[in-house]
Design a protein around this motif. Structure first.
Motif, PDB file in Angstrom:
ATOM      1  N   ASP A 145     -11.050   0.563   8.431  1.00 28.62           N
ATOM      2  CA  ASP A 145     -11.082   0.037   7.062  1.00 28.62           C
ATOM      3  C   ASP A 145     -11.398  -1.468   7.041  1.00 28.62           C
ATOM      4  O   ASP A 145     -10.503  -2.309   7.118  1.00 28.62           O
ATOM      5  CB  ASP A 145      -9.703   0.317   6.425  1.00 28.62           C
ATOM      6  N   ARG A 146     -12.687  -1.788   6.921  1.00 25.38           N
ATOM      7  CA  ARG A 146     -13.065  -3.203   6.879  1.00 25.38           C
ATOM      8  C   ARG A 146     -12.620  -3.880   5.583  1.00 25.38           C
ATOM      9  O   ARG A 146     -12.297  -5.055   5.554  1.00 25.38           O
ATOM     10  CB  ARG A 146     -14.584  -3.361   7.051  1.00 25.38           C
ATOM     11  N   LYS A 147     -12.579  -3.081   4.509  1.00 30.21           N
ATOM     12  CA  LYS A 147     -12.226  -3.640   3.206  1.00 30.21           C
ATOM     13  C   LYS A 147     -10.820  -4.263   3.247  1.00 30.21           C
ATOM     14  O   LYS A 147     -10.598  -5.366   2.737  1.00 30.21           O
ATOM     15  CB  LYS A 147     -12.284  -2.524   2.148  1.00 30.21           C
ATOM     16  N   TYR A 205      -9.261  -5.317   5.931  1.00 25.86           N
ATOM     17  CA  TYR A 205      -9.333  -6.499   6.823  1.00 25.86           C
ATOM     18  C   TYR A 205      -9.848  -7.703   6.039  1.00 25.86           C
ATOM     19  O   TYR A 205      -9.360  -8.833   6.207  1.00 25.86           O
ATOM     20  CB  TYR A 205     -10.241  -6.170   8.013  1.00 25.86           C
ATOM     21  N   GLU A 206     -10.812  -7.461   5.162  1.00 24.94           N
ATOM     22  CA  GLU A 206     -11.404  -8.567   4.407  1.00 24.94           C
ATOM     23  C   GLU A 206     -10.431  -9.186   3.399  1.00 24.94           C
ATOM     24  O   GLU A 206     -10.600 -10.341   3.001  1.00 24.94           O
ATOM     25  CB  GLU A 206     -12.717  -8.126   3.759  1.00 24.94           C
ATOM     26  N   PHE A 240     -13.276  -8.223  15.356  1.00 27.38           N
ATOM     27  CA  PHE A 240     -12.905  -7.063  14.538  1.00 27.38           C
ATOM     28  C   PHE A 240     -13.966  -5.980  14.695  1.00 27.38           C
ATOM     29  O   PHE A 240     -15.166  -6.246  14.535  1.00 27.38           O
ATOM     30  CB  PHE A 240     -12.768  -7.444  13.053  1.00 27.38           C
ATOM     31  N   ASP A 261     -10.144  -1.104  13.408  1.00 30.95           N
ATOM     32  CA  ASP A 261      -9.663  -0.359  12.228  1.00 30.95           C
ATOM     33  C   ASP A 261     -10.857   0.297  11.562  1.00 30.95           C
ATOM     34  O   ASP A 261     -11.971  -0.238  11.594  1.00 30.95           O
ATOM     35  CB  ASP A 261      -8.938  -1.288  11.226  1.00 30.95           C
ATOM     36  N   GLU A 283     -15.057  -2.317  13.233  1.00 33.33           N
ATOM     37  CA  GLU A 283     -14.820  -1.282  12.219  1.00 33.33           C
ATOM     38  C   GLU A 283     -15.211   0.064  12.815  1.00 33.33           C
ATOM     39  O   GLU A 283     -16.395   0.382  12.950  1.00 33.33           O
ATOM     40  CB  GLU A 283     -15.668  -1.571  10.973  1.00 33.33           C
ATOM     41  N   SER A 284     -14.202   0.832  13.181  1.00 34.01           N
ATOM     42  CA  SER A 284     -14.472   2.113  13.846  1.00 34.01           C
ATOM     43  C   SER A 284     -13.173   2.874  14.038  1.00 34.01           C
ATOM     44  O   SER A 284     -12.103   2.264  14.111  1.00 34.01           O
ATOM     45  CB  SER A 284     -15.084   1.844  15.229  1.00 34.01           C
TER      46      SER A 284
END
Ligand code: SAM
Length: 238
Positions: free
Chosen positions: A105-107, A109-110, A127, A103, A129-130
């Protein structure tokens, strides 16, 4: 794609006869059987911006059964958001199973990560981020990845689905499944374009093209199931 924020905030109608029927399904058959941490993550996501983007719990229930029937151990997910489908997958594969989860959007996911940790399944998740396409291209370049994935779940930018499909069909094994989410798009696929709000039109166009392309792809058997917002299940046969 212009105005991405507005597009991503779009709310689609339910594809069933009524909201009441959709509510009946989840309240009767889904919520009472939903894993506690999935429920907590779903409720947490409701208060998060664009909280309606999570995979429908009724689709999740079907995906759980598919994962178990497949004995899925190695999976890939494109479009994680806060992780409802990711946690669901992690709960339905064995202790030594692995999920490549991509994804931009790491934010988001967190937000889901504490629920994943609490469930004791974080070790199954890689995970990344890309944007998905360059990662898929990289995976396809390594012959040791080809035909090794049991299951792929695709729930990201709809207009890229067929680009993802061309890579994923090589990564998923013959007999494995690829599941594409939101392929009925609130029923807009059968609406005349002029009756659809401008904000929804790119999604409608993408879904129509994906449905046509998958229907014409004889490397897969398909079932376009009217669950959630439409889930097209493809089984690789060639
Ligand atoms: N499956 C998720 C769940 O159960 O909560 C919902 C995914 S949400 C519908 C779509 C996600 O796709 C968003 O989190 C967005 O950041 C991600 N996305 C959009 N374009 C992407 C791209 N090109 N590559 C990777 N992820 C992308």
């Amino acid at each position: 794609m212009e105005n991405i924020e507005e597009i991503m905030n779009a709310n689609f109608p339910v594809i069933l006869q009524s909201d009441k029927l959709a509510k009946y399904i989840v309240e009767t058959a889904v919520y009472p059987r939903e894993a506690q941490l999935l429920k907590e993550l779903r409720e947490r996501t409701e208060n998060y911006p664009r909280g309606n983007m999570g995979t429908s719990p009724d689709s999740g229930q079907l995906i759980s059964i598919l994962l178990k029937l497949l004995n899925a151990k190695k999976t890939i997910e494109i479009g994680v958001f806060t992780g409802y489908s990711l946690l669901l997958t992690a709960l339905n594969i064995p202790h030594d199973g692995k999920i490549t989860a991509i994804d931009i959007d790491r934010k988001a996911y967190e937000v889901g990560l504490p629920f994943i940790k609490k469930a004791g399944v974080e070790h199954k998740i890689d995970f990344i981020e890309s944007p998905a396409l360059p990662i898929l291209d990289k995976l396809v370049q390594d012959p040791s990845n080809l035909g090794t994935y049991d299951f792929a779940f695709i729930d990201a930018d709809k207009w890229s689905y067929m680009n993802y499909h061309e890579r994923l069909i090589k990564l998923v094994k013959v007999g494995g499944l690829l599941a594409y989410d939101d392929t009925l798009l609130g029923g807009f696929v059968v609406w005349p374009e002029e009756d659809v709000e401008a904000v929804h039109r790119p999604f409608r166009k993408a879904a129509i093209e994906v449905n046509q392309a998958l229907a014409n792809d004889h490397r897969v058997e398909i079932a376009l199931t009217p669950v959630g917002d439409g889930l097209t299940i493809c089984r690789r046969i060639a």
